[in-house]
Design a protein around this motif. Structure first.
Motif, PDB file in Angstrom:
ATOM      1  N   GLY A   1       0.797  -1.219   0.000  1.00 13.47           N
ATOM      2  CA  GLY A   1       0.000   0.000   0.000  1.00 13.47           C
ATOM      3  C   GLY A   1       0.828   1.266   0.000  1.00 13.47           C
ATOM      4  O   GLY A   1       2.019   1.273  -0.339  1.00 13.47           O
ATOM      5  N   GLY A   2       0.165   2.376   0.425  1.00 18.43           N
ATOM      6  CA  GLY A   2       0.855   3.652   0.521  1.00 18.43           C
ATOM      7  C   GLY A   2       1.626   3.767   1.824  1.00 18.43           C
ATOM      8  O   GLY A   2       1.674   2.835   2.629  1.00 18.43           O
ATOM      9  N   LEU A   3       2.205   4.919   2.054  1.00 16.55           N
ATOM     10  CA  LEU A   3       3.080   5.137   3.206  1.00 16.55           C
ATOM     11  C   LEU A   3       2.409   4.769   4.523  1.00 16.55           C
ATOM     12  O   LEU A   3       3.002   4.097   5.370  1.00 16.55           O
ATOM     13  CB  LEU A   3       3.525   6.600   3.236  1.00 16.55           C
ATOM     14  CG  LEU A   3       4.291   7.040   4.493  1.00 16.55           C
ATOM     15  CD1 LEU A   3       5.613   6.301   4.606  1.00 16.55           C
ATOM     16  CD2 LEU A   3       4.524   8.550   4.481  1.00 16.55           C
ATOM     17  N   ASN A   4       1.178   5.179   4.709  1.00 15.22           N
ATOM     18  CA  ASN A   4       0.533   4.995   6.017  1.00 15.22           C
ATOM     19  C   ASN A   4       0.067   3.563   6.231  1.00 15.22           C
ATOM     20  O   ASN A   4       0.117   3.059   7.357  1.00 15.22           O
ATOM     21  CB  ASN A   4      -0.628   5.989   6.140  1.00 15.22           C
ATOM     22  CG  ASN A   4      -0.133   7.413   6.005  1.00 15.22           C
ATOM     23  OD1 ASN A   4       0.561   7.923   6.864  1.00 15.22           O
ATOM     24  ND2 ASN A   4      -0.462   8.056   4.885  1.00 15.22           N
ATOM     25  N   GLN A   5      -0.355   2.905   5.170  1.00 16.46           N
ATOM     26  CA  GLN A   5      -0.693   1.488   5.285  1.00 16.46           C
ATOM     27  C   GLN A   5       0.572   0.679   5.567  1.00 16.46           C
ATOM     28  O   GLN A   5       0.547  -0.288   6.338  1.00 16.46           O
ATOM     29  CB  GLN A   5      -1.358   1.013   3.993  1.00 16.46           C
ATOM     30  CG  GLN A   5      -1.895  -0.406   4.077  1.00 16.46           C
ATOM     31  CD  GLN A   5      -2.773  -0.754   2.892  1.00 16.46           C
ATOM     32  OE1 GLN A   5      -3.749  -0.066   2.617  1.00 16.46           O
ATOM     33  NE2 GLN A   5      -2.406  -1.798   2.168  1.00 16.46           N
ATOM     34  N   GLN A   6       1.675   1.087   4.956  1.00 13.23           N
ATOM     35  CA  GLN A   6       2.954   0.431   5.226  1.00 13.23           C
ATOM     36  C   GLN A   6       3.379   0.635   6.672  1.00 13.23           C
ATOM     37  O   GLN A   6       3.897  -0.279   7.322  1.00 13.23           O
ATOM     38  CB  GLN A   6       4.026   0.978   4.280  1.00 13.23           C
ATOM     39  CG  GLN A   6       3.838   0.571   2.822  1.00 13.23           C
ATOM     40  CD  GLN A   6       4.782   1.298   1.881  1.00 13.23           C
ATOM     41  OE1 GLN A   6       5.393   2.301   2.248  1.00 13.23           O
ATOM     42  NE2 GLN A   6       4.905   0.791   0.664  1.00 13.23           N
ATOM     43  N   ARG A   7       3.132   1.810   7.182  1.00 12.74           N
ATOM     44  CA  ARG A   7       3.499   2.114   8.572  1.00 12.74           C
ATOM     45  C   ARG A   7       2.759   1.183   9.542  1.00 12.74           C
ATOM     46  O   ARG A   7       3.346   0.644  10.482  1.00 12.74           O
ATOM     47  CB  ARG A   7       3.169   3.576   8.882  1.00 12.74           C
ATOM     48  CG  ARG A   7       3.668   4.058  10.229  1.00 12.74           C
ATOM     49  CD  ARG A   7       3.221   5.486  10.499  1.00 12.74           C
ATOM     50  NE  ARG A   7       3.899   6.013  11.678  1.00 12.74           N
ATOM     51  CZ  ARG A   7       4.983   6.770  11.652  1.00 12.74           C
ATOM     52  NH1 ARG A   7       5.536   7.098  10.485  1.00 12.74           N
ATOM     53  NH2 ARG A   7       5.546   7.204  12.773  1.00 12.74           N
ATOM     54  N   ILE A   8       1.473   0.997   9.309  1.00 17.61           N
ATOM     55  CA  ILE A   8       0.689   0.110  10.161  1.00 17.61           C
ATOM     56  C   ILE A   8       1.190  -1.324  10.049  1.00 17.61           C
ATOM     57  O   ILE A   8       1.294  -2.045  11.045  1.00 17.61           O
ATOM     58  CB  ILE A   8      -0.807   0.206   9.787  1.00 17.61           C
ATOM     59  CG1 ILE A   8      -1.352   1.594  10.166  1.00 17.61           C
ATOM     60  CG2 ILE A   8      -1.621  -0.880  10.480  1.00 17.61           C
ATOM     61  CD1 ILE A   8      -2.760   1.868   9.687  1.00 17.61           C
ATOM     62  N   GLY A  26     -12.425   9.098   5.465  1.00 14.97           N
ATOM     63  CA  GLY A  26     -11.607   8.162   6.216  1.00 14.97           C
ATOM     64  C   GLY A  26     -10.307   7.816   5.509  1.00 14.97           C
ATOM     65  O   GLY A  26      -9.984   8.344   4.456  1.00 14.97           O
ATOM     66  N   GLY A  27      -9.553   6.911   6.098  1.00 10.13           N
ATOM     67  CA  GLY A  27      -8.289   6.494   5.513  1.00 10.13           C
ATOM     68  C   GLY A  27      -7.194   6.460   6.558  1.00 10.13           C
ATOM     69  O   GLY A  27      -7.313   7.049   7.634  1.00 10.13           O
ATOM     70  N   ASN A  28      -6.114   5.766   6.230  1.00  4.08           N
ATOM     71  CA  ASN A  28      -5.025   5.591   7.187  1.00  4.08           C
ATOM     72  C   ASN A  28      -4.297   6.893   7.508  1.00  4.08           C
ATOM     73  O   ASN A  28      -3.812   7.072   8.620  1.00  4.08           O
ATOM     74  CB  ASN A  28      -4.034   4.552   6.650  1.00  4.08           C
ATOM     75  CG  ASN A  28      -4.624   3.156   6.608  1.00  4.08           C
ATOM     76  OD1 ASN A  28      -5.355   2.758   7.512  1.00  4.08           O
ATOM     77  ND2 ASN A  28      -4.360   2.413   5.547  1.00  4.08           N
ATOM     78  N   PHE A  29      -4.192   7.798   6.528  1.00  8.06           N
ATOM     79  CA  PHE A  29      -3.501   9.068   6.766  1.00  8.06           C
ATOM     80  C   PHE A  29      -4.175   9.827   7.899  1.00  8.06           C
ATOM     81  O   PHE A  29      -3.537  10.179   8.896  1.00  8.06           O
ATOM     82  CB  PHE A  29      -3.504   9.895   5.479  1.00  8.06           C
ATOM     83  CG  PHE A  29      -2.776  11.210   5.578  1.00  8.06           C
ATOM     84  CD1 PHE A  29      -1.463  11.323   5.164  1.00  8.06           C
ATOM     85  CD2 PHE A  29      -3.408  12.351   6.077  1.00  8.06           C
ATOM     86  CE1 PHE A  29      -0.787  12.537   5.246  1.00  8.06           C
ATOM     87  CE2 PHE A  29      -2.748  13.551   6.174  1.00  8.06           C
ATOM     88  CZ  PHE A  29      -1.429  13.650   5.744  1.00  8.06           C
ATOM     89  N   ALA A  30      -5.487  10.082   7.758  1.00  8.74           N
ATOM     90  CA  ALA A  30      -6.219  10.836   8.782  1.00  8.74           C
ATOM     91  C   ALA A  30      -6.238  10.093  10.108  1.00  8.74           C
ATOM     92  O   ALA A  30      -6.094  10.684  11.182  1.00  8.74           O
ATOM     93  CB  ALA A  30      -7.640  11.117   8.313  1.00  8.74           C
TER      94      ALA A  30
END
Length: 565
Positions: free
Chosen positions: A176-183, A487-491
């Motif tokens: 995924g993107g940066l924030n999904q990767q972070r999780i 919604g979304g992982n960033f927010a």
């Protein structure tokens, strides 16, 4: 005549011998001399008042119960009635003091209770505060009641196994993107801890949408990551040299653990994944998106996830420095220090298409969007006949992204003035300048990172899409007010991080269901709309609330990761 003279002589004699001297009119009138008659009247009044007070006090004391009258010596305590009443009074006072003693902890805890909002159905109820509401900060009580406590405690003993004692090695692709990767990285550390395994540094997998080949070391400080977690989990930078079939971790089914359910429990990993790791020594786990639950893992594991997210995962120094410059420029745009708002605007073409919601636009725009949806999501699109009813239902339920114009109206209703400085974090807005026009008209001080920097400053970060996303992440994190539109992982990660720092910073989460209802009411005036918006969003600003079951800790880390201040 003789009698008359005699009477006159006696009168003169009496008047001459009188001791009373008559005062002159001027002497009687002087204000520094009291009249004897007035003094006597004043004394009599005072005596009457004293008598009234004595009578009232006596009446009150006589009306008291026997035990109290005996205590104040109004009644002989040796009398049978007074003795019994005295014992009753002592028993009553003893019972009262005993109950008071038992209640002291409860009373003390109530007086010193931290600021905490509680769910009442779908409504969030928060403690009242005396201070007036602020556009830029949450109440003082909310900002001073809780503190971060996810870091390791001083007396915690490390139980990380040695290289020889490890259960095996796990390898994951963070998709995924940066924030999904972070999780995914946070979850990978937690899973390694659960199984007592060694974690190989995760690979950031290229995503079909993001099309980015950023490596872990291109975005995060690897040395800090490994060193900070050295007492929690053993992490190595690369696959061990003794394992020669490295390509198998990417391609071979024999080296891959699949079919892990979403939000799996810690026990699932121990029962189903750990035996395979012990057998094969090195295993890859994929897919790994949302493959660890929240309320079905030990509290210490959730604390570890917070520790990774808020303390171990640090962006590279050059990303941090550039974000600091951007935040400083936002605060100094007016020539002096000013607060700024960060707006995460989710209205890209992909988001609009995937939502399957209906938006204002020309017939041509709607036809183009219908064709785009049919191409990208043919199974969901079908023949398109059912989409109108579905779009209406989703909008009523608050599941559609807010348009830029809707965001502008909401912010103005909340009280934010036209001069508000707003940093916009978003991709390319669907509809371009025309779609952004209402928001820019109501809030002309809108800027992006491209407008705050020179081309040369950003060129270094354009090599990796995730680096640009990291800049937006940090500038939003540092803002005085953060506003999400969908919604979304960033927010989710931004709101959670701002809560973790102490709940002082406002993170506004608009009630899209209420907005849909209000915008669709032709009889609602501006005053009524403003009242609805203000009341509804008083508790939607990132205030302290318990992390309830199935509510992921990325947006609300309070219960497992925070302590009373």
């Amino acid at each position: 005549m003789a009698e008359l003279r005699h009477s006159g002589d006696r009168g003169r004699s009496a008047s001459g011998s009188s001791p009373v001297k008559h005062s002159s009119p001027s002497a009687a009138a002087t204000p520094f001399l009291s009249s004897p008659t007035a003094a006597s009247i004043h004394d009599r009044d005072r005596e009457d008042r004293d008598k009234d007070l004595h009578r009232a006090a006596s009446a009150f004391l006589l009306s008291l119960p026997h035990p109290i009258r005996s205590l104040v010596s109004l009644e002989d305590p040796r009398s049978p009635s007074a003795s019994l009443a005295y014992r009753i009074l002592i028993a009553f006072l003893s019972f009262f003091l005993f109950v008071l003693f038992l209640s002291l902890p409860s009373i003390w805890s109530r007086l010193n209770a931290p600021y905490l909002c509680k769910k009442d159905g779908i409504t969030l109820r928060c403690p009242p505060v005396s201070e007036p509401p602020s556009l830029w900060e949450n109440p003082y009580a909310a900002a001073t009641s809780w503190k971060p406590c996810a870091e390791r405690r001083p007396n915690e003993i490390s139980d990380v196994p040695s290289e020889n004692d490890t259960a095996g090695y796990i390898f994951i692709h963070a998709e995924g993107g940066l924030n999904q990767q972070r999780i995914a990285i946070c979850n990978a550390v937690a899973v390694a801890k659960i199984m007592n395994a060694t974690l190989i540094l995760p690979v950031l997998k290229q995503d079909q949408i993001w099309k980015d080949q950023t490596k872990f070391e291109d975005i995060f400080d690897v040395d800090h990551f490994i060193d900070y977690l050295k007492d929690d989990v053993r992490i190595i930078k690369d696959i061990p040299d003794w394992f020669t079939e490295k390509s198998e971790l990417f391609t071979s089914i024999k080296r891959t653990v699949k079919n892990i359910p979403k939000y799996a429990s810690a026990q699932f990993y121990i029962d189903n994944v750990l035996p395979r790791i012990k057998e094969k020594k090195i295993m890859s786990i994929k897919p790994f998106v949302d493959r660890l639950g929240y309320d079905n893992v030990p509290t210490e594991i959730n604390r570890l996830r917070c520790r990774v997210n808020y303390h171990a995962l640090k962006f590279l120094p050059e990303i941090d420095e550039m974000a600091e410059k951007l935040a400083a420029r936002m605060r100094n745009r007016t020539g002096g220090l000013n607060p700024y708002m960060a707006l995460h605007l989710r209205f890209e073409k992909g988001m609009v298409g995937l939502s399957f919601c209906d938006f204002v636009g020309t017939r041509e725009e709607k036809e183009m969007m219908a064709a785009y949806r049919k191409k990208e999501w043919p199974r969901r699109y079908k023949n398109g006949s059912h989409l109108w009813q579905q779009a209406l239902r989703k909008r009523k339920e608050g599941r559609c992204p807010l348009e830029p114009g809707e965001v502008a109206v909401i912010l103005r209703a909340m009280g934010y003035p036209k001069e508000t400085q707003i940093y916009v974090a978003s991709g390319q807005v669907y509809g371009g300048k025309n779609r952004m026009a209402p928001l820019r008209h109501m809030f002309p001080n809108l800027v992006t990172k491209e407008e705050l920097t020179s081309k040369e400053e950003l060129d270094h970060f354009r090599k990796h899409v995730t680096s640009l996303a990291a800049l937006d992440f940090l500038v939003c994190l540092k803002s005085d007010v953060f506003v999400m539109t969908h919604g979304g992982n960033f927010a989710k990660l931004i709101i959670g991080a701002r809560r973790y720092t102490g709940h002082k910073l406002k993170s506004i989460k608009p009630d899209k269901g209420l907005m849909s209802k209000s915008f669709g009411d032709p009889y609602m005036g501006w005053a009524g709309f403003v009242e609805d918006v203000v009341i509804t969003h008083q508790t939607r600003t990132g205030l302290p609330e318990a992390t309830f079951p199935n509510y992921d800790l990325w947006e609300n880390p309070l219960t497992p990761c925070m302590c009373r201040a």
